[in-house]
Structures are given as structure tokens and as C-alpha cells.
Design a protein around this motif. Sequence first.
Motif, PDB file in Angstrom:
ATOM      1  N   MET A   1      27.624  39.316  16.857  1.00  0.00           N
ATOM      2  CA  MET A   1      26.767  39.357  18.024  1.00  0.00           C
ATOM      3  C   MET A   1      26.609  37.929  18.540  1.00  0.00           C
ATOM      4  SD  MET A   1      22.843  40.739  18.225  1.00  0.00           S
ATOM      5  CE  MET A   1      23.209  41.778  16.878  1.00  0.00           C
ATOM      6  N   THR A   2      26.946  37.691  19.776  1.00  0.00           N
ATOM      7  CA  THR A   2      26.939  36.337  20.292  1.00  0.00           C
ATOM      8  C   THR A   2      25.719  36.003  21.130  1.00  0.00           C
ATOM      9  OG1 THR A   2      28.226  37.017  22.205  1.00  0.00           O
ATOM     10  CG2 THR A   2      29.437  36.218  20.281  1.00  0.00           C
ATOM     11  N   GLY A   3      25.162  36.953  21.815  1.00  0.00           N
ATOM     12  CA  GLY A   3      24.022  36.654  22.676  1.00  0.00           C
ATOM     13  C   GLY A   3      23.509  37.900  23.347  1.00  0.00           C
ATOM     14  N   PRO A   4      22.551  37.694  24.255  1.00  0.00           N
ATOM     15  CA  PRO A   4      21.965  38.849  24.932  1.00  0.00           C
ATOM     16  C   PRO A   4      22.960  39.511  25.881  1.00  0.00           C
ATOM     17  CG  PRO A   4      21.097  36.808  25.841  1.00  0.00           C
ATOM     18  CD  PRO A   4      21.954  36.440  24.657  1.00  0.00           C
ATOM     19  N   LEU A   5      22.763  40.804  26.101  1.00  0.00           N
ATOM     20  CA  LEU A   5      23.580  41.551  27.055  1.00  0.00           C
ATOM     21  C   LEU A   5      23.219  41.187  28.488  1.00  0.00           C
ATOM     22  CD1 LEU A   5      23.298  45.050  25.340  1.00  0.00           C
ATOM     23  CD2 LEU A   5      25.196  43.428  25.181  1.00  0.00           C
ATOM     24  N   ALA A   6      21.931  40.927  28.725  1.00  0.00           N
ATOM     25  CA  ALA A   6      21.434  40.568  30.054  1.00  0.00           C
ATOM     26  C   ALA A   6      20.089  39.888  29.887  1.00  0.00           C
ATOM     27  CB  ALA A   6      21.297  41.814  30.923  1.00  0.00           C
ATOM     28  N   SER A   7      19.668  39.149  30.912  1.00  0.00           N
ATOM     29  CA  SER A   7      18.349  38.516  30.871  1.00  0.00           C
ATOM     30  C   SER A   7      17.821  38.315  32.280  1.00  0.00           C
ATOM     31  CB  SER A   7      18.402  37.182  30.127  1.00  0.00           C
ATOM     32  OG  SER A   7      19.160  36.236  30.843  1.00  0.00           O
ATOM     33  N   VAL A   8      16.511  38.205  32.380  1.00  0.00           N
ATOM     34  CA  VAL A   8      15.816  37.870  33.629  1.00  0.00           C
ATOM     35  C   VAL A   8      14.723  36.886  33.258  1.00  0.00           C
ATOM     36  CG1 VAL A   8      16.305  40.098  34.734  1.00  0.00           C
ATOM     37  CG2 VAL A   8      14.149  39.782  33.485  1.00  0.00           C
ATOM     38  N   GLU A   9      14.226  36.162  34.248  1.00  0.00           N
ATOM     39  CA  GLU A   9      13.138  35.239  33.956  1.00  0.00           C
ATOM     40  C   GLU A   9      12.200  35.097  35.131  1.00  0.00           C
ATOM     41  OE1 GLU A   9      14.300  30.729  34.183  1.00  0.00           O
ATOM     42  OE2 GLU A   9      15.837  31.817  33.059  1.00  0.00           O
ATOM     43  N   ALA A  10      11.019  34.560  34.818  1.00  0.00           N
ATOM     44  CA  ALA A  10       9.985  34.341  35.830  1.00  0.00           C
ATOM     45  C   ALA A  10       9.197  33.096  35.459  1.00  0.00           C
ATOM     46  CB  ALA A  10       9.046  35.546  35.899  1.00  0.00           C
ATOM     47  N   LEU A  11       8.618  32.471  36.451  1.00  0.00           N
ATOM     48  CA  LEU A  11       7.680  31.366  36.280  1.00  0.00           C
ATOM     49  C   LEU A  11       6.375  31.869  36.874  1.00  0.00           C
ATOM     50  CD1 LEU A  11       7.690  28.446  35.225  1.00  0.00           C
ATOM     51  CD2 LEU A  11       8.175  27.697  37.551  1.00  0.00           C
ATOM     52  N   LEU A  12       5.364  32.058  36.017  1.00  0.00           N
ATOM     53  CA  LEU A  12       4.166  32.777  36.438  1.00  0.00           C
ATOM     54  C   LEU A  12       2.923  32.138  35.838  1.00  0.00           C
ATOM     55  CD1 LEU A  12       3.176  35.501  37.801  1.00  0.00           C
ATOM     56  CD2 LEU A  12       3.272  36.463  35.516  1.00  0.00           C
ATOM     57  N   ALA A  13       1.853  32.080  36.630  1.00  0.00           N
ATOM     58  CA  ALA A  13       0.567  31.601  36.124  1.00  0.00           C
ATOM     59  C   ALA A  13      -0.112  32.727  35.359  1.00  0.00           C
ATOM     60  CB  ALA A  13      -0.308  31.151  37.291  1.00  0.00           C
ATOM     61  N   PRO A  14      -0.468  32.500  34.091  1.00  0.00           N
ATOM     62  CA  PRO A  14      -1.215  33.530  33.362  1.00  0.00           C
ATOM     63  C   PRO A  14      -2.558  33.778  34.037  1.00  0.00           C
ATOM     64  CG  PRO A  14      -0.360  31.857  31.861  1.00  0.00           C
ATOM     65  CD  PRO A  14      -0.157  31.342  33.248  1.00  0.00           C
ATOM     66  N   ALA A  15      -2.992  35.014  34.034  1.00  0.00           N
ATOM     67  CA  ALA A  15      -4.311  35.378  34.560  1.00  0.00           C
ATOM     68  C   ALA A  15      -5.216  35.615  33.357  1.00  0.00           C
ATOM     69  CB  ALA A  15      -4.218  36.636  35.417  1.00  0.00           C
ATOM     70  N   ASN A  16      -6.260  34.819  33.229  1.00  0.00           N
ATOM     71  CA  ASN A  16      -7.149  34.902  32.064  1.00  0.00           C
ATOM     72  C   ASN A  16      -6.358  34.794  30.754  1.00  0.00           C
ATOM     73  OD1 ASN A  16      -9.503  35.268  33.641  1.00  0.00           O
ATOM     74  ND2 ASN A  16      -8.920  37.395  33.925  1.00  0.00           N
ATOM     75  N   ARG A  17      -5.369  33.900  30.739  1.00  0.00           N
ATOM     76  CA  ARG A  17      -4.491  33.633  29.583  1.00  0.00           C
ATOM     77  C   ARG A  17      -3.490  34.742  29.319  1.00  0.00           C
ATOM     78  NH1 ARG A  17      -7.120  32.857  24.550  1.00  0.00           N
ATOM     79  NH2 ARG A  17      -5.089  32.144  23.907  1.00  0.00           N
ATOM     80  N   ILE A  18      -3.363  35.734  30.209  1.00  0.00           N
ATOM     81  CA  ILE A  18      -2.500  36.890  29.956  1.00  0.00           C
ATOM     82  C   ILE A  18      -1.328  36.920  30.922  1.00  0.00           C
ATOM     83  CG2 ILE A  18      -2.384  39.418  30.013  1.00  0.00           C
ATOM     84  CD1 ILE A  18      -5.316  39.434  29.138  1.00  0.00           C
ATOM     85  N   ILE A  19      -0.150  37.212  30.366  1.00  0.00           N
ATOM     86  CA  ILE A  19       1.047  37.524  31.146  1.00  0.00           C
ATOM     87  C   ILE A  19       1.461  38.922  30.717  1.00  0.00           C
ATOM     88  CG2 ILE A  19       3.485  36.990  31.549  1.00  0.00           C
ATOM     89  CD1 ILE A  19       2.772  34.047  30.973  1.00  0.00           C
ATOM     90  N   ILE A  20       1.821  39.752  31.680  1.00  0.00           N
ATOM     91  CA  ILE A  20       2.185  41.136  31.378  1.00  0.00           C
ATOM     92  C   ILE A  20       3.679  41.348  31.573  1.00  0.00           C
ATOM     93  CG2 ILE A  20       1.943  43.540  32.151  1.00  0.00           C
ATOM     94  CD1 ILE A  20      -0.979  42.935  32.737  1.00  0.00           C
ATOM     95  N   VAL A  21       4.289  42.004  30.599  1.00  0.00           N
ATOM     96  CA  VAL A  21       5.650  42.528  30.717  1.00  0.00           C
ATOM     97  C   VAL A  21       5.472  44.034  30.819  1.00  0.00           C
ATOM     98  CG1 VAL A  21       7.910  42.763  29.627  1.00  0.00           C
ATOM     99  CG2 VAL A  21       6.613  40.622  29.381  1.00  0.00           C
ATOM    100  N   ALA A  22       5.946  44.602  31.922  1.00  0.00           N
ATOM    101  CA  ALA A  22       5.631  46.000  32.228  1.00  0.00           C
ATOM    102  C   ALA A  22       6.862  46.881  32.297  1.00  0.00           C
ATOM    103  CB  ALA A  22       4.890  46.077  33.562  1.00  0.00           C
ATOM    104  N   GLY A  23       6.693  48.101  31.821  1.00  0.00           N
ATOM    105  CA  GLY A  23       7.649  49.167  32.054  1.00  0.00           C
ATOM    106  C   GLY A  23       7.215  49.942  33.292  1.00  0.00           C
ATOM    107  N   VAL A  24       7.941  50.982  33.623  1.00  0.00           N
ATOM    108  CA  VAL A  24       7.698  51.710  34.864  1.00  0.00           C
ATOM    109  C   VAL A  24       6.329  52.409  34.906  1.00  0.00           C
ATOM    110  CG1 VAL A  24       8.848  53.856  34.153  1.00  0.00           C
ATOM    111  CG2 VAL A  24       8.799  53.224  36.561  1.00  0.00           C
TER     112      VAL A  24
END
Length: 153
Positions: A1-24
Motif C-alpha cells: 500500500m503506497t498511499g491514499p486513494l484520494a484526498s480533499v482538504e480545507a482551511l477552516l476556522a474552528p467554531a468554539n474549538r470544533i471542526i466538523i467532518v460530515a456525511g450526507v
Amino acid sequence: MTGPLASVEALLAPANRIIIVAGVAAEFLNSAFSARALCYAGDDILYLLSASGAYHRARVVLEAWAAAPPDNDQDADAQQRVTLTLSDGTVHVSGMLEFPASPTLALGPPGPYHAHVSVTGRAELRRIEAQPDHPIPIMDVERFRVRFWAADS
């Protein structure tokens, strides 16, 4: 296994120290979070907890893996592994469930997924925010990496 199949990224200000990764079908969890935890997971939602309440923008990288990724996060300030169920097998970084902050990352079919969360830059973020003349916002110092793979692989 060499690496990830795919990736995405974001630069985001946490709200009340929280960042959310969401499904549908993400909905907020009704839980009290410990400031010492790195993340919390529920169905279609993953909370990432920042080390700072100062105004900053954290980098969040989401990666899809075919199987468990190698354990190569020795330089991480903290790491944690959780399992969550995704209704359609996709995730994105979300601005408090109000807007997508990253493109959508397709992981695979609906079902349970493991997520390995690691973070770097926490000590540097605290050092910068302690300076009275620090930049506002503090940019791209705290960095989260979330690697997903199917729980049955």
C-alpha cells in the motif's frame, strides 16, 4: 500500500474549538465533549477538537484508504482512532453543518468506517497565540489529517 486513494482538504476556522467532518445525513450530537479528547464520532459526523479557542484557521486533510493505513504519524501531537457509520460512503469538511468547506470525498459504499485522526502544530499554535502581537487570524498552523477505510477491510 503506497498511499491514499484520494484526498480533499480545507482551511477552516474552528467554531468554539470544533471542526466538523460530515456525511450526507449528519446531525449534531447531543454530548458534552472533553477538552482533552481529539475527536468524537457519531453516525455521519466526526468532530475534531482544536487545541485553541483563538481565531485561527486549521488545515484539515481527509484521505480515503483501501485498507488500514500504515502507522506513520510518529510526529503527531495527538492521534485517535474512531469508527462511524456513513449513510452514503462520503464525507466533507463542514462549516458547522451550514456549508461545505471542502469537496466531497467518496470513500466507498454506505456502512461502517474507521477514521484515524492525527494533528500537528498544537504547541506552535499555543506559542503564537501567547504573543500579544500575533497575526489575526493565525493561519495554517494546526493541521488535522483524517484517514478513512472501510471497517470490514
